[in-house]
Structure formats: C-alpha cells, structure tokens
Write an enzyme that holds these catalytic residues in place. Structure first.
Site, short mmCIF file in Angstrom:
data_model
loop_
_atom_site.label_atom_id
_atom_site.label_comp_id
_atom_site.label_asym_id
_atom_site.label_seq_id
_atom_site.Cartn_x
_atom_site.Cartn_y
_atom_site.Cartn_z
CB SER A 240 4.13 -70.49 -37.96
OG SER A 240 4.20 -70.69 -36.57
CG ASP A 373 9.54 -65.25 -34.51
OD1 ASP A 373 8.68 -64.87 -33.66
OD2 ASP A 373 9.36 -65.84 -35.40
CG HIS A 405 5.67 -65.91 -35.58
ND1 HIS A 405 6.85 -66.82 -35.57
CD2 HIS A 405 4.39 -66.25 -35.72
CE1 HIS A 405 6.09 -67.67 -35.83
NE2 HIS A 405 4.99 -67.74 -35.90
#
Length: 462
Positions: A240, A373, A405
C-alpha cells in the site's frame, strides 16, 4: 472486521459517539451494501490476470541453459501466479469491501527465532535515547553484542518490507509472508520491517512524520546493509503506502537502486485517481477514509510534543482545524502536504504518484494488485497502469479478480499471496540471483525514448 474498528474506539468517545453504536452502524452498513452486491457480482473464485512487458529483461547466470524472463520463471515455478490460475476465496468475503475490512528516527525490526528472542542478558540491552522502555511484547531492543555483530561477508538474502499507512511489523499481512520464508529458509534469509516514523510505538526524535515521497529512510537503510553485509542481495516488499515509497525510491535511483527484486502489493500508482475513488465511493468515503484518518490523528496527538516544534504543524494543529478533519484527503491537505512543502493535497498527490515516473524504474519489479480493491481503485481510475508498464521491460503485473485491499483471503482464510510469493522470492534468489555470473540482459533499442526535453516538447525553428 473488528480489527480495523478497534483502531477507532480509542478516539470516537471524544466526539460523544457510543462505541457499540458506532460498531453496529459501520458493520450494518457494510453488510447491507454487500447484500446488494451479492445479486450483482457474487464470486468466490479468484482469477489471475497477468500483464508483462513487450520486451522484458532477461536474467542469466552460469547454471541456466539460456536467459529467462520473469514470465517464464513464474510459469515454470509459481503456478499460482500464472495467467488464468484460480483459487477458491472465502465465500463469506465475496467482494473487495469484505476482504478489506479485516483488517529523524526510523525503527527497523528484525525477525529472529523464539530462542534468539528470549536468550539475551537484559542488562546488556541498549535502549535508544528518547524511546520507551518496552515497545511491544513481541519486540525488544538489541544488546550491545548483537549490535556489534552486525557485520558479515556471508551471502544471505535480505528482505525488507515497507508497511502500509501507520502500519508496523505487527501487521498480519507481513507476518503471513515472513512466517513462510522463515520456516522454509531460516538460514538463508534475514527478514526486516521498516516502521514509518512515529509508528510501531516508536517515539519521534525530529518534528516530522512520513509521506509517500519520503524515500530517504529506505535509502539510508539499504546503504546501512551494503556497508555491513557487502555480499548480501536485497529484496524489497512494499505494501500500500509502502509500495509508493518503494516505487518512488526505485524511480529516483534508476539503475543504482541496489535492489535485486522489488515486489509491490496493493500498490497505489496514481494518488489523485485513488483519492477521488476513495473519497467518492459510498462505502469508501463513509468508512475507509475515516478509518484510515483516525490512526493518523492519534499519531499526531501522541507525538504532538515533538511535532509542535515544527512551526507549520503548530499553526495547523488547532481545535478549530482538527475538528474538521474526517477524511484522508483532509488530513493530507492540512498536515502532510504543508509539512513537506506542498501547497495542498492535490499538489502532494501529483508529485508523489509513481505513475508519472514509470520509465525511470530500472529494477526488476513485480506488482500484485486486486481489481476489486475498494481503496486504491481499479482500472477505472488509473490505479493500475497496465498499458504503460508494458513499455517498461522491468515491470510485470499480476492482477487478481478478488482480494480487496491487502486481503486476499482464501477458502481456509489464509492469505492467498503468502505461499506463492514466498516461493517466488526464495526460488528467484536461489536459482537466479545467487548463482555465479548473474546478470540482467536488456535490448536497449526497445526502450522508450523520452519525448519531453526539460519538461517541454522540443521546438524547432523553421
């Protein structure tokens, strides 16, 4: 689901909201929204969709019969990452929302065995200045002897993980991968996690936090390892926000990254596009953006004594301003952008987005992303630059239809990527990188040529 809500409980009472009410409200919203989704796109079969460069780099060493590409290596060794590979995901986590909800000084955590963790003399622990006596039950400071022994000429591999927003080495999305590598190749790999400034219960020693463009910490860490372990190869794993920092570092360093392989998970390539997706989606705006902002606000509060020395922070950290910060974009607009010299969140997002620096990445790079996501967004917001990456011979894309995610929970609730990704790192190191005469071959004539000169189109006088 409860894990991400727990991060909010410590602060919601400040606003006079009942903890039980808030929990029930959020859970009910997600469940109701997900029920509607059942009739539209219920699916528990995750499928892999790959995208490789038109003219990929090739790896060669003395043990290979002929040079091999990432695509060929994956097809031969990692069946889970092959095109059209499928697996059963958790039937109760049938969309990206449910997959997602589970969910100065820089601290570098080193993974060791339980025996090594417990076998030390407490009076020889060297606690860094301005740091807490106890960090965590699963963490301890190093002894003087351990620090003095940080030099070796062995050829072990080093894996360094850059965490997600306000994350630390305690995150399950890191531990699931590291557990696999540690169990399989304990003697061959050294595993580390970079805790962003102020995270992982580490105190700040300078009045500055972190941002997606702050690459100096990972640069200094790689330099640190090179000086002390000159024969070890380095692998980066960015998750991320950590993947953005990693990508920016690779773009800045070009051919001099000193990284053998970089892997990103749930990467955010275009922060402006992803921000729009996050702030305007029904569940994303109402739930995720707020849930991601609260831990950041708590970071500011816990480190305010140090941060207040920053005049920009001091001018922004007022009750009148912080009461209005509920979304991630608000936080970046008020704090992140200003403290790092940008005019606003959009200015920061534009400059920090790796999508504008793709051609500068010259390190073997594998991106793993889910098309559902709900935080970074999919192809519709440019979160996955599939077409652009085809023109960079160093970048390979492995996309999945499910996963959310940093979720990717399989039928047995294990994370799908942990096993194949651990095998990829191990085999890539053992069969490709660690062999004698290892080299990367590239056909220079197929590299895209820069169109702009000094940021402008070339102009010719007639």
């Amino acid at each position: 689901m409860i894990s991400i809500l727990d991060k909010l409980y410590s602060v919601i009472n400040i606003f006079g909201i009942s903890t039980s009410f808030f929990q029930n409200f959020c859970v009910s919203l997600v469940i109701i929204y997900s029920i509607f989704q059942i009739f539209n796109n219920y699916d528990i079969i995750n499928r892999v969709i790959t995208s490789y460069p038109y003219n990929p780099i090739e790896f060669n060493n003395e043990s290979l019969k002929s040079p091999i590409t990432i695509k060929e290596f994956i097809n031969e060794n990692i069946p889970e990452f092959k095109e059209n590979a499928w697996s059963l995901f958790n039937p109760f986590l049938f969309n990206g929302h449910l997959q997602t909800i589970d969910g100065g000084c820089v601290a570098l955590d080193h993974v060791v065995s339980i025996d090594e963790f417990n076998n030390y003399e407490k009076d020889k622990i060297l606690k860094p200045d301005n740091q807490p006596e106890i960090v965590d039950n699963n963490l301890r400071y190093m002894t003087k002897e351990e620090i003095d022994n940080q030099y070796s000429t062995d050829s072990k591999a080093i894996v360094i993980t850059l965490t997600g927003l306000s994350g630390s080495s305690a995150e399950s999305y890191i531990r699931c991968l590291y557990n696999k590598i540690f169990t399989k190749r304990r003697e061959e790999f050294e595993l580390y996690v970079v805790n962003s400034r102020g995270c992982g219960n580490v105190n700040l020693t300078t009045p500055k936090l972190f941002c997606a463009l702050w690459t100096e910490d990972i640069r200094q860490i790689i330099k640190f390892f090179q000086e002390r372990y000159p024969n070890r190869k380095i692998y980066l794993f960015g998750v991320s926000l950590g993947s953005i920092v990693m990508s920016n570092y690779l773009a800045e360093e070009g051919e001099n990254s000193n990284v053998s392989l970089a892997i990103s998970l749930a990467s955010i390539w275009d922060l402006r596009g992803s921000s729009y997706f996050l702030e305007n989606g029904f569940i994303s705006s109402l739930f995720y953006s707020t849930a991601m902002t609260f831990p950041l606000m708590m970071l500011l509060k816990s480190h305010s004594n140090e941060l207040i020395r920053n005049p920009i922070f001091k001018s922004q950290y007022t009750n009148q301003i912080i009461r209005k910060i509920w979304k991630l974009r608000d936080f970046d607009n008020v704090f992140t952008s200003k403290m790092f010299g940008f005019t606003c969140a959009d200015d920061y997002y534009t400059n920090a987005s790796p999508i504008y620096k793709l051609t500068k990445i010259k390190t073997p790079f594998i991106n793993i992303s889910s098309l559902d996501d709900p935080i970074t967004g999919g192809l519709q917001v440019g979160a996955l630059p599939i077409d652009q990456c085809k023109y960079n011979p160093f970048i390979s894309m492995i996309n999945t239809t499910l996963g959310g995610h940093v979720g990717f929970f399989k039928f047995n609730s294990e994370r799908w990527y942990a096993e194949p990704l651990s095998n990829l790192i191990i085999k890539f190191h053992e069969e490709i990188v660690s062999k004698n005469n290892f080299n990367i071959q590239i056909n220079e004539k197929h590299l895209p040529k820069p169109v702009l000169v000094n940021g402008q189109l070339p102009v010719k006088s007639i």
